[in-house]
Design a protein around this motif. Structure first.
Motif, short mmCIF file in Angstrom:
data_model
loop_
_atom_site.label_atom_id
_atom_site.label_comp_id
_atom_site.label_asym_id
_atom_site.label_seq_id
_atom_site.Cartn_x
_atom_site.Cartn_y
_atom_site.Cartn_z
N ARG A 18 -3.14 6.64 -12.27
CA ARG A 18 -2.82 5.22 -12.14
C ARG A 18 -3.65 4.52 -11.06
O ARG A 18 -3.65 3.30 -10.98
N GLY A 19 -4.32 5.29 -10.24
CA GLY A 19 -5.16 4.70 -9.21
C GLY A 19 -4.55 4.79 -7.83
O GLY A 19 -3.33 4.89 -7.66
N ALA A 20 -5.44 4.75 -6.83
CA ALA A 20 -5.02 4.93 -5.44
C ALA A 20 -4.03 3.88 -4.99
O ALA A 20 -3.06 4.18 -4.28
N LEU A 21 -4.25 2.63 -5.39
CA LEU A 21 -3.37 1.55 -4.93
C LEU A 21 -1.94 1.75 -5.40
O LEU A 21 -0.98 1.49 -4.66
N SER A 22 -1.77 2.26 -6.63
CA SER A 22 -0.43 2.53 -7.16
C SER A 22 0.31 3.52 -6.28
O SER A 22 1.50 3.35 -5.97
N GLY A 23 -0.38 4.57 -5.86
CA GLY A 23 0.24 5.57 -4.98
C GLY A 23 0.56 5.03 -3.61
O GLY A 23 1.60 5.36 -3.02
N MET A 24 -0.32 4.18 -3.08
CA MET A 24 -0.09 3.61 -1.74
C MET A 24 1.09 2.64 -1.75
O MET A 24 1.89 2.62 -0.81
N ILE A 25 1.20 1.84 -2.80
CA ILE A 25 2.35 0.94 -2.93
C ILE A 25 3.65 1.74 -2.93
O ILE A 25 4.61 1.42 -2.22
N ALA A 26 3.66 2.81 -3.72
CA ALA A 26 4.86 3.66 -3.80
C ALA A 26 5.18 4.30 -2.46
O ALA A 26 6.35 4.42 -2.07
N ALA A 27 4.13 4.72 -1.72
CA ALA A 27 4.36 5.36 -0.42
C ALA A 27 5.10 4.43 0.53
O ALA A 27 5.94 4.88 1.32
N GLY A 28 4.81 3.14 0.46
CA GLY A 28 5.51 2.18 1.31
C GLY A 28 6.89 1.83 0.82
O GLY A 28 7.88 1.91 1.56
N VAL A 29 6.98 1.46 -0.45
CA VAL A 29 8.26 0.98 -1.01
C VAL A 29 9.31 2.08 -1.01
O VAL A 29 10.46 1.86 -0.59
N ILE A 30 8.96 3.28 -1.48
CA ILE A 30 9.94 4.36 -1.60
C ILE A 30 10.42 4.82 -0.23
O ILE A 30 11.61 5.08 -0.02
N ALA A 31 9.49 4.93 0.73
CA ALA A 31 9.90 5.33 2.08
C ALA A 31 10.88 4.32 2.67
O ALA A 31 11.88 4.70 3.29
N PHE A 32 10.61 3.04 2.47
CA PHE A 32 11.47 1.99 3.03
C PHE A 32 12.87 2.03 2.41
O PHE A 32 13.88 2.07 3.13
N VAL A 33 12.94 2.05 1.08
CA VAL A 33 14.23 1.96 0.39
C VAL A 33 15.09 3.20 0.63
O VAL A 33 16.29 3.10 0.93
N THR A 34 14.50 4.39 0.53
CA THR A 34 15.30 5.61 0.68
C THR A 34 15.76 5.82 2.12
O THR A 34 16.85 6.34 2.35
N SER A 35 14.95 5.41 3.09
CA SER A 35 15.40 5.52 4.48
C SER A 35 16.52 4.55 4.77
O SER A 35 17.41 4.83 5.57
N LEU A 36 16.49 3.40 4.11
CA LEU A 36 17.53 2.39 4.32
C LEU A 36 18.85 2.79 3.67
O LEU A 36 19.92 2.64 4.28
N PHE A 37 18.80 3.35 2.46
CA PHE A 37 20.02 3.60 1.70
C PHE A 37 20.34 5.07 1.46
O PHE A 37 21.43 5.40 0.99
N GLY A 38 19.42 5.98 1.76
CA GLY A 38 19.55 7.38 1.34
C GLY A 38 20.61 8.18 2.05
O GLY A 38 21.14 7.80 3.09
#
Length: 436
Positions: free
Chosen positions: A41-61
């Motif tokens: 999917r490309g490098a940018l797709s992975g970088m976006i996920a690295a930010g969004v997923i870390a933020f959401v799971t740390s907040l609610f996990g």
């Protein structure tokens, strides 16, 4: 180890959490780009996920101190989803784009994780035998290595060993060597540098500088930065299907189940590792809900699905994080770094990320079990029972040649059938833990 204190608000504690998040954010950004390339999917797709997923799971996990994001196993399944989407003609699903098919599948997998949590399925992780997980993760490691070797030497379905392939191989091997050898240097000053700039980041920087300094003619990563030129609303609208049909659900459901199952395994096995280090207990069903929400949010922004990541979670603990705030900041820092460093990131050679992914495969491989298998072959005393070997090998083979979900579910069922027929007691399921 004593449980981490939850009452840690102080200026020094705040500073420690900020610095831990900053260090881990560099690693998360680098690995995110690597997994984006791995998935197709490309490098940018992975970088976006690295930010969004870390933020959401740390907040609610349910794991209080952690760092989630794209992982090697989840990226391996993402390849299968992407290939399946590409094989459909536009007319079959009313002209929806490949991205829309992929993202809908990820969102559906998030809903499945939510349903799993609703039915309290998080506690079932303790019933999955270690031999199955070991074979499963080792199979994924081999898939990663095969994929990277093909990246280096296969062009248009033909093996090639020309100058470009050899140059790419040299840079990939140099990157791998730096990642493996730098942490072994015992110089105190050098170790202090590595504490802030981990070996993976150092390898990426050094490899990139050498390629451009000596004008080595190899390909750099291509980042589609369209997301930076449109509004968030327009971007999200372009990522998801405009309508849902039975045909769409028929396509997405089996693949979404694979993603959900792997996220379940990947996340909760990591949680077991983190719980042992931190002395705390993960709220498993809450963690599944958070991972589902995070993956859906990442998909809405064109990102990859992910899971709780062992290396990043262990690193953030080792850096002294004591609060959820550290994981939340990792996500925030990654998003900022995407905008600040995007032009620089596009200078990184693909071969550098191939080297990083070779190391990722090494981390995913269950090396403890490999050592035990070697002892058995040499006739030495081993912790692993000989009767576990066929199941491990079978799980690896099914993972490689059939399907990840079939490997996990089928091998687990087979394990309990064998246990029932032989009337054996169950082993210590958490004795050997895998890393990714």
């Amino acid at each position: 180890m004593k449980p981490l204190s939850k009452n840690n608000f102080s200026i020094s504690g705040l500073y420690t959490n900020i610095m831990a998040a900053l260090v881990v954010s560099f690693v998360a950004l680098s690995l995110g780009a690597s997994f984006g390339l791995l998935s197709g999917r490309g490098a940018l797709s992975g970088m976006i996920a690295a930010g969004v997923i870390a933020f959401v799971t740390s907040l609610f996990g349910g794991t209080r101190i952690q760092c989630s994001g794209p992982t090697a196993p989840m990226s391996a399944v993402a390849i299968a989803v992407l290939v399946s989407a590409e094989q459909l003609s536009a007319s079959q699903l009313d002209g929806m784009t490949i991205n829309q098919l992929f993202n809908f599948t990820v969102i559906l997998s998030g809903l499945m994780l939510g349903l799993a949590a609703l039915f309290r399925a998080g506690n079932l992780i303790k019933w999955i035998p270690n031999s199955v997980i070991s074979g499963f993760m080792s199979g994924i490691a081999i898939l990663i290595w095969i994929g990277q070797i093909k990246q280096l030497f296969v062009v248009d379905d033909l093996w090639t060993f020309d100058k470009t392939a050899l140059l790419n191989s040299g840079i990939a091997l140099l990157t791998l060597a730096i990642i493996l050898l730098f942490p072994k240097i015992r110089n105190k000053t050098f170790q202090r540098i590595l504490a802030f700039f981990p070996a993976t980041l150092m390898a990426i920087i050094i490899g990139t500088i050498l390629v451009h300094l000596f004008n080595i003619p190899i390909e750099t990563i291509n980042i589609d930065s369209n997301i930076l030129s449109v509004s968030i609303g327009e971007w999200v609208q372009s990522q998801i299907p405009t309508h849902i049909s039975f045909e769409l659900l028929l396509f997405a459901a089996p693949l979404a189940f694979q993603l959900a199952l792997l996220c379940y395994l990947d996340t909760l096995m990591t949680a077991l590792v983190i719980d042992k280090i931190s002395g705390e207990d993960t709220q498993r069903n809450r963690e599944l809900v958070a991972q589902g929400i995070a993956n859906a949010a990442a998909a809405l922004l064109g990102g990859l699905p992910g899971a709780q990541a062992t290396i990043r979670s262990v690193l953030i603990l080792k850096e002294g994080a004591t609060s959820r705030f550290a994981g939340i900041l990792v996500g925030a820092f990654v998003i900022v770094e995407i905008f600040v460093f995007l032009d620089w990131i596009s200078l990184i050679p693909k071969a550098v990320f191939i080297g990083v992914l070779f190391k990722v495969g090494y981390d995913v491989l269950d090396r403890v079990v490999i050592r035990e298998l070697w002892k058995i072959m040499l006739g030495r005393k081993a912790l692993l029972s000989k009767k576990d070997i066929p199941l491990i090998v079978l799980t690896i083979l099914v993972t490689l040649f059939v399907d990840l979900s079939v490997a996990a579910i089928g091998a687990t069922i087979l394990f309990y059938i064998i246990q029932k027929l032989t009337n054996n007691s169950l082993p210590d399921l958490n004795k050997l833990l895998v890393k990714h």
